[in-house]
Design an enzyme around this catalytic site. Structure first.
Site, short mmCIF file in Angstrom:
data_model
loop_
_atom_site.label_atom_id
_atom_site.label_comp_id
_atom_site.label_asym_id
_atom_site.label_seq_id
_atom_site.Cartn_x
_atom_site.Cartn_y
_atom_site.Cartn_z
N HIS A 68 -4.37 -1.35 -5.10
CA HIS A 68 -4.83 0.06 -4.94
C HIS A 68 -2.91 0.32 -4.70
O HIS A 68 -2.44 -0.39 -4.21
CB HIS A 68 -5.15 0.36 -3.57
CG HIS A 68 -4.65 2.06 -2.82
ND1 HIS A 68 -4.28 2.41 -2.08
CD2 HIS A 68 -5.00 2.84 -3.57
CE1 HIS A 68 -3.98 3.33 -1.54
NE2 HIS A 68 -4.58 3.56 -2.33
N SER A 69 -2.50 1.72 -5.17
CA SER A 69 -1.22 2.30 -5.02
C SER A 69 -0.32 1.33 -5.66
O SER A 69 -0.08 1.30 -6.43
CB SER A 69 -0.77 2.68 -3.90
OG SER A 69 0.14 3.97 -3.30
N TYR A 70 0.96 1.37 -4.92
CA TYR A 70 1.93 0.45 -5.01
C TYR A 70 1.46 -1.06 -5.56
O TYR A 70 2.03 -1.97 -5.92
CB TYR A 70 2.67 0.20 -3.84
CG TYR A 70 3.21 -1.78 -3.71
CD1 TYR A 70 4.57 -1.32 -4.74
CD2 TYR A 70 2.55 -2.42 -2.56
CE1 TYR A 70 5.17 -3.18 -4.30
CE2 TYR A 70 3.62 -3.77 -2.64
CZ TYR A 70 4.99 -3.58 -3.31
OH TYR A 70 5.46 -5.03 -3.29
N HIS A 86 -5.86 10.09 -1.46
CA HIS A 86 -5.16 8.45 -2.12
C HIS A 86 -6.11 7.84 -1.54
O HIS A 86 -6.17 6.27 -2.40
CB HIS A 86 -3.86 8.21 -1.80
CG HIS A 86 -3.01 7.14 -2.43
ND1 HIS A 86 -3.33 7.45 -3.41
CD2 HIS A 86 -2.46 6.52 -1.89
CE1 HIS A 86 -2.35 5.93 -4.03
NE2 HIS A 86 -1.87 5.81 -2.69
#
Length: 244
Positions: A79-81, A226
């Site tokens: 997820h994300s980073y 997000h």
């Protein structure tokens, strides 16, 4: 009995493994094995945060977990980073990974870091540079709905999420991803994009029409903020099951 999968769920910056609790419970209920570790500097490892903690540290965390547990054919979810993390893990141990799933995640090419993928990251580093501890970046603030805290707007969920967040080391966003192992390019990839409530100024780099292995890109859109694993765990779990 349908075949079972092994999911390794990797959280993004500032979060910890608890962010996956709802998704992990749903996948486990379907008979799958799920591991959602906290990375160095987060969760039960928060006390290890320091300026030397970087992307390489977090890649080592996941590689060591996979090898220590002797995991194979894993569905590696970031997820994300953590899109940077799972890409790097696949470069290190491609024979252990059956599929990569990028959940509203950074998608790097060889030699890129978080700043390259999302230039807005540099402003966070610049802000930290003016503080007494320039190596640490605090979590993003909560914004008015519909943006909330990483997209989370439910008051109870927001309070819980805030209690789990910890600072991130600048080095995490500065170290480059290595994608020089040809075997990693053969791993199928799936992208799950959260749409409908991106804060102003946050732009997503377009995905290429084909995966590195030459297959058409597999992209799903999920109407969510997000942190979709907290906001829409059932919908996210359904996509993970569908693509495993």
């Amino acid at each position: 009995m349908p075949p079972t999968n092994t999911y390794v769920l990797v959280h993004g910056a500032w979060h910890d493994g608890q962010s996956w609790n709802r998704v992990a419970a749903l996948l486990t209920a379907q008979g799958h094995r799920v591991l959602a570790p906290s990375l160095t500097g987060h969760g039960d490892k928060a006390h290890l945060l320091g300026p030397e903690v970087g992307l390489t540290t977090h890649v080592d965390d996941i590689v060591d977990l996979v090898l220590d547990q002797d995991l194979n054919d894993i569905v590696l979810v970031g997820h994300s980073y953590a899109g940077l993390i799972i890409s790097s893990v696949a470069n290190r141990i491609p024979h252990r990974v059956s599929r990569l799933v990028y959940v509203d995640a950074m998608v790097p090419t060889h030699g890129e870091n978080a700043i390259d993928v999302m230039p807005l990251t540099q402003s966070l580093i610049d802000s930290a540079a003016a503080t007494a501890q320039p190596w640490r970046i605090p979590p993003l603030p909560q914004f008015p709905a519909p943006f909330g805290l990483f997209g989370v707007t439910d008051p109870d969920d927001t309070a819980w999420l805030r209690s789990t967040l910890t600072d991130e080391s600048v080095l995490c966003f500065q170290q480059p991803v290595e994608l020089d192992n040809p075997a990693q390019a053969l791993i199928p990839r799936v992208h799950i994009l959260c749409v409908g409530s991106a804060p102003e100024g946050v732009t997503r780099r377009p995905l290429p029409p084909t995966q590195p292995n030459g297959e058409p890109s597999r992209v799903h859109e999920l109407r969510s903020g997000h942190d979709c694993m907290i906001i829409k765990p059932a919908e996210l779990s359904s996509l993970l099951l569908q693509e495993a």
